[in-house]
Design an enzyme around this catalytic site. Sequence first.
Site, PDB file in Angstrom:
ATOM      1  N   ALA A  74      27.127  52.377  50.329  1.00 35.24           N
ATOM      2  CA  ALA A  74      27.541  53.769  49.839  1.00 35.24           C
ATOM      3  C   ALA A  74      28.216  53.939  50.762  1.00 35.24           C
ATOM      4  O   ALA A  74      29.168  55.403  51.423  1.00 35.24           O
ATOM      5  CB  ALA A  74      26.027  54.966  50.876  1.00 35.24           C
ATOM      6  N   VAL A 122      84.240  27.845  37.836  1.00 37.10           N
ATOM      7  CA  VAL A 122      85.013  27.685  37.044  1.00 37.10           C
ATOM      8  C   VAL A 122      85.594  26.723  35.769  1.00 37.10           C
ATOM      9  O   VAL A 122      86.196  26.778  34.936  1.00 37.10           O
ATOM     10  CB  VAL A 122      85.805  25.854  37.702  1.00 37.10           C
ATOM     11  CG1 VAL A 122      87.239  25.087  37.669  1.00 37.10           C
ATOM     12  CG2 VAL A 122      86.263  26.160  39.341  1.00 37.10           C
ATOM     13  N   ARG A 181      28.765  49.214  42.645  1.00 33.44           N
ATOM     14  CA  ARG A 181      29.915  49.665  43.374  1.00 33.44           C
ATOM     15  C   ARG A 181      30.253  51.130  42.820  1.00 33.44           C
ATOM     16  O   ARG A 181      31.070  50.925  41.388  1.00 33.44           O
ATOM     17  CB  ARG A 181      31.686  48.380  43.434  1.00 33.44           C
ATOM     18  CG  ARG A 181      32.210  49.373  44.263  1.00 33.44           C
ATOM     19  CD  ARG A 181      33.543  48.171  44.419  1.00 33.44           C
ATOM     20  NE  ARG A 181      34.706  48.156  45.670  1.00 33.44           N
ATOM     21  CZ  ARG A 181      34.605  47.338  46.010  1.00 33.44           C
ATOM     22  NH1 ARG A 181      34.585  45.985  45.108  1.00 33.44           N
ATOM     23  NH2 ARG A 181      35.910  46.600  47.280  1.00 33.44           N
ATOM     24  N   GLU A 228      21.459  44.766  47.660  1.00 33.57           N
ATOM     25  CA  GLU A 228      21.458  45.881  47.850  1.00 33.57           C
ATOM     26  C   GLU A 228      19.381  46.190  47.737  1.00 33.57           C
ATOM     27  O   GLU A 228      19.076  45.820  48.767  1.00 33.57           O
ATOM     28  CB  GLU A 228      21.131  47.372  47.420  1.00 33.57           C
ATOM     29  CG  GLU A 228      20.957  48.342  48.364  1.00 33.57           C
ATOM     30  CD  GLU A 228      21.927  50.189  48.237  1.00 33.57           C
ATOM     31  OE1 GLU A 228      20.983  50.493  48.216  1.00 33.57           O
ATOM     32  OE2 GLU A 228      22.993  49.613  47.561  1.00 33.57           O
ATOM     33  N   CYS A 268      62.258  26.819  15.062  1.00 32.40           N
ATOM     34  CA  CYS A 268      63.835  26.249  14.483  1.00 32.40           C
ATOM     35  C   CYS A 268      64.326  24.621  15.462  1.00 32.40           C
ATOM     36  O   CYS A 268      65.004  24.137  14.470  1.00 32.40           O
ATOM     37  CB  CYS A 268      65.007  27.341  14.948  1.00 32.40           C
ATOM     38  SG  CYS A 268      65.979  27.439  16.045  1.00 32.40           S
ATOM     39  N   ARG A 300      23.857  61.098  41.862  1.00 34.85           N
ATOM     40  CA  ARG A 300      25.417  61.130  42.558  1.00 34.85           C
ATOM     41  C   ARG A 300      26.142  60.848  41.272  1.00 34.85           C
ATOM     42  O   ARG A 300      27.624  61.780  41.144  1.00 34.85           O
ATOM     43  CB  ARG A 300      25.819  59.303  43.062  1.00 34.85           C
ATOM     44  CG  ARG A 300      26.899  59.172  44.037  1.00 34.85           C
ATOM     45  CD  ARG A 300      27.127  57.805  44.748  1.00 34.85           C
ATOM     46  NE  ARG A 300      26.890  58.323  45.618  1.00 34.85           N
ATOM     47  CZ  ARG A 300      27.717  58.538  46.547  1.00 34.85           C
ATOM     48  NH1 ARG A 300      28.344  58.955  46.625  1.00 34.85           N
ATOM     49  NH2 ARG A 300      27.121  58.270  48.157  1.00 34.85           N
ATOM     50  N   CYS A 317      76.246  21.293  29.890  1.00 33.80           N
ATOM     51  CA  CYS A 317      77.283  22.575  29.233  1.00 33.80           C
ATOM     52  C   CYS A 317      79.265  22.403  30.749  1.00 33.80           C
ATOM     53  O   CYS A 317      79.884  22.762  30.390  1.00 33.80           O
ATOM     54  CB  CYS A 317      77.259  23.672  28.401  1.00 33.80           C
ATOM     55  SG  CYS A 317      76.978  23.955  29.633  1.00 33.80           S
ATOM     56  N   GLU A 323      33.920  52.092  47.885  1.00 31.80           N
ATOM     57  CA  GLU A 323      33.815  52.717  46.521  1.00 31.80           C
ATOM     58  C   GLU A 323      34.965  53.379  45.746  1.00 31.80           C
ATOM     59  O   GLU A 323      34.933  53.009  45.031  1.00 31.80           O
ATOM     60  CB  GLU A 323      31.959  52.907  46.490  1.00 31.80           C
ATOM     61  CG  GLU A 323      31.413  52.349  47.002  1.00 31.80           C
ATOM     62  CD  GLU A 323      29.946  52.884  47.363  1.00 31.80           C
ATOM     63  OE1 GLU A 323      29.526  52.617  46.178  1.00 31.80           O
ATOM     64  OE2 GLU A 323      29.615  53.436  47.945  1.00 31.80           O
TER      65      GLU A 323
END
Length: 1330
Positions: A1080, A295, A913, A803, A132, A881, A92, A1262
Amino acid sequence: MERAQETGNMGDRTGTKTRSGSDELIFFVNGKKIVEKNADPEMTLLTYLRRKLGLTGTKLGCAEGGCGACTVMLSRYQTHTKQLLHYASNACLAPLCSLHLVAVTTVEGIGSVARKLHPVQERIAKAHGSQCGFCTPGIVMSMYALLRNNPTPMMADMEEAFQGNLCRCTGYRPILEGYKTFTEGGCCGGRGQKNGCCMSNVNGAQNGASEKNFHSFPPVICCAIDMYNELISHIVFVPLLPLYSTQTLSKDRKPHSLCFHGERMTWLQPDSLDEFLNLKWKHPDARVVVGNTEVGVEVKFKNMVYPVILAPTFIPELSAVTHAEDGIVFGAACTLSHMAVVLRQAVESLPPHKTEVFLAVLEQLRWFAGVQIRNVAAVGGNIMTASPISDLNPVFMAAGCKLTLVDKDGSREIQMDDGFFTGYRRTALQPQQILLSIHIPYSKKVEFVSAYKQSPRREDDISIVTAAMSVTFTPGTDVVENLRLSFGGMAPTTVLAKKTANRLIGRPWGEELLEEACNSMAEEMSLDPSVPGGMVTYRRTLTLSLFYKFYLTVLQKLRLQAVAKGQNQDDVVGRPIMHLSAMKQATGEAVYCDDVPLYENELYLSLITSSKAHARILSIDTSGAERCPGVVCFLFADDIPGSNTAGSLKFDETVLADGEVTCVGHIIGAVVAKTQLQAQRAAKAVRIEYEERQPVITIQEAIATQSFYQPIRTIQKGDLELGFKHADHILEGEMHIGGQEHFYLETNVTLAVPRGEDGEMELFVSTQAPTHTQSLVAMALGVPANRVVVRVKRMGGGFGGKESRTTLLSTVVAVAANKLKRPVRCMLDRDEDMLITGGRHPFYGKYKVGFLNSGRVVALDVTYYGNAGNSMDLSQAIVERALFHMENSYRVPNIRGRGFLCRTNLPSNTAFRGFGGPQGMMVAENWMTDVAQSLGKSPEEVRRLNLYMKGDSTPFNQVLDQITLDRCWDECMSRSGYQQRRIAIDLYNRQNRWTKRGIAVVPTKFGISFTALFLNQAGALVHIYTDGSVLLTHGGTEMGQGLHTKMVQVASRVLGIPSSKIHISETSTNTVPNTSATAASASSDLNGAALKNACEILLKRLEPFKAKNPNGTWEDWVKAAYFDRVSLSANGFYKTPDIGYDFETNSGRAFSYFSYGVACSEVEIDCLTGSHKNLSTTIVMDVGNSLNPAIDIGQVEGAFMQGLGLFTLEELHYSPQGVLLTRGPGSYKIPAFGDIPTQLTVSLLRDAPNDKAIFASKAVGEPPLFLASSVFYAIKDAISAARAESGITGPFRLDSPASAERIRNACSDRFTKLCPLAEAGTFIPWSVQV
């Protein structure tokens, strides 16, 4: 106008004049040559296609290049590359006269129903991407153009290609999903279940298509094996390919000028710069057109008439790109797409400090219109249009770009500053002058440049305000030497805030400068209340906000680059050094355990595991397995020469099951064969007869049967009874937190090599705990530990999963190697690894909390139940923990926490972790949210009220003396814009019924140290060789966390030598003995301090030689010491001081220090489906003085995403019989690229040194993981908004992870009431909550 001529004759000579005096226009459409004898300069390609050629597939949607419905592909010969360039363009806006010797491809040209659909067309149809249908041809052509240039694009390439296309019906998702199969990795590559393609069977159906609907279409061709041929050869104009050869489109043709006359306009296309300048002198008011993007709109919508158009497309000088010493020069006719390509290449090849300006330009180009516009729009046109809201002109102005202007009498160079734009859409050029080129400079080492664009829509939208800012500092300081602040949208022209900039020169970059800048800019950047465009207050505020963003960006860069005054350039501590193995890993040269070359007589082992959760073994039949080829031997408990006892802190396990199995996956024995396949086949052929016993699978079953390990831990402080008595409110609640699979990419692997004498054994193991492995292998073999050497080069991930549980495999492999006296190897398959090794502990928490009307918590009684599995492993320390973190970051004066270890018949759960901390804190945040909801207060208000302050003490009586929680909180609230977000979210939720947004701010306080006192120690060994090179060995292992890199940085600083002289080969038990596991989050602290100790010993030995020869080199001093018979090897050691906690007396120091952080996350949930989007996350993390900011930020992001999986996505399903149902990536989903928050910002808290760790740093592995719970609680906040729509308020239970199922069910509404849950006990569930 005469009828266009269609011909295949290639001999026609260009430049033939017609009766009207116009040249013939020659171009090609869908393979057919078009000769237009009377081309109209005012006609667009779209009009010509639809009206002259009857090709109506190309649609007219907007006529201004904004919707993409008219997209076609143009192919043009590039003189500088001598190749064809294919690109999408808006028909266009494309003037017909601009298409001389250009090939046009429309949607009709690539396929049709009558002949054959092109895969691009077929894919969008079958993916339900066309409703459409009006936008569909343009979208098809955008994708087609992309694939012609890049047959295997990335997803980002595809998303960029569609920036200029709009659709009102589909919502875009089915379009993207359908075309995703074209992208790299998007297709199954022929691995589909039926006809060789993921799209050719119902299981591969995309977008939730029903079986009926899917089978109503023929199979989609999507496989990569067919794609290239389909894309390249299946083109209508294949027989006419010579028309599209370089010879056809301009090669070897003598350039010549063109002239096309219309009724109102004359189109002149000069072929040389001289001719162009002469024409401009002759027609000074003529408009210069390259892409016609400006333009064309003016002619169409503003009824402008331009009698003469000059089109300099064929002039080489205007399209040239020149790399100069101080920057890059772009010809004014260079398209924006081409400029982007060149700048991206420069960014990739040049040092980062030179490319600040380039990155700013690229940032603006990223959001500049759509691809169709960028493909044709010229940089010179953007400048000369002089738009006051230009995206690029502020960047060019802030960067001080230079413009070359020419006319027929000569040229001149001017700087693009506030004098260049003389008024609204006017410039300093004289009418006869043209813009030849723009020089974009390299940035300086001490210069930072940023660009910003604010518009109603992010992509393809006109700006409200644009800005570009450039600051240059006096070298080595933060003092402003030069500052340029450029804005668009704040005046009739692009402007510089010169007054503000001048006031700030000579000032340090800090808070005072920020305050002065905002005050000054508010005065300078004023707007008339009736200014066109309105939004006066907003636009003025934006100038301040954008400067603030720039201020923070520069501040962060300054701090990231900052080095302590006087710090030697060779001192790499605190610098973002690249991971030492990054390049090897990228090229595949990094050696992992299973990469070790095969030994000549090596064998392979496969495990025999239990299929029952709890049973007595009646018999084992290996006869069928013995008949399998390649089998060498079997291993069972009786074959172990040493002890069959195994375990971690308590030896309550066996190497191989002896008469009884206590979980599905319990290792009963092993098969050793010549190959992996033979061993695995034989293992499956072993038949085992069981006598089943009643298993305990879930936490609730363990509570009901009182199946617990001892001890039951308690931490209590204050007077609980009195606390509840003084509380205004008391509430009770509960929460379940699901487990998590480690899903390290490298599964467990061991290679055991017997050394032939004295019982010596060498093992290559992917483990975080070489010493633990050494110890258990020695026990199993019945030899002293000094006969066993464990070597670890690197791991492909660990996260705690390696671990302690790696010994399950390594002990069995070592026993096999010892028995056969041959090397034996085993690497577990993913499903085996997930079945056998356990994961994060599922937790169940119950709580009773007392609080005041203000929201202050005064009493808490909380109980934790952790599903430990069939052995203790590390569970006691994990539950401990959890208790140490039961209050998270909040002061609770009266508190009691109890922790129970549930003994169940699941594979033993283990370290992961966070090690229990996340589970403990998750329950804390749940009761904190309940408190806020019960009071009708904001959770953030209640959290902030209860936050720990300096001098407070924890439930375990540790005083918080270096707390930064309040700083992290306030900075996170500020960086995230929480208050503004909260207001916007509330507005959004009022306006939307079935989608809701939520936000949450969550802190974390994570204790750093092993809770087992004896583990807080580390050793190191440092060798200096006579050539000056240094070899480090320490007790830590490398699993991707950058530990070795940090250790090299530490040694480099202490020894005062470049890191290039230092090397770490591996971790091994024969160099550093008795090491703690790399866990840790303490490995940098411990091993760094041990290395520092060893290096300081060596430095002290070298001091006399440095004193004798102060001008000598490192190598001189080393050689002198060697010749003087001074040892150049030293052991280092470190133990964490002043720690040790006693549960019986609730006294002592549990942790050396704490790491703090705060995260703010925003999400959006779909109330009808339960799906959610992670919109934004802002993290502020205290890592002390970072040893390596790049690595630390990577750790923060990695931990956050792992936590995101834990709390929102990853879900382990077990059958009621204890069988893990989710074994592998097909059924167990970890976060992928698309799960990353749309905006993720990580900031490291500055000026927070930590005197408890190496070089004032802090642990980082961690602590950040729990911050992902902010996403969970943002989801819960969004659910609360959804429940309020149904008249439901107050606390409610939401277990973790917040899966789509849980979210949907929690959004209680009229639909959920129609689907009530079945009554418990009336059915056998598929999976149970363990």
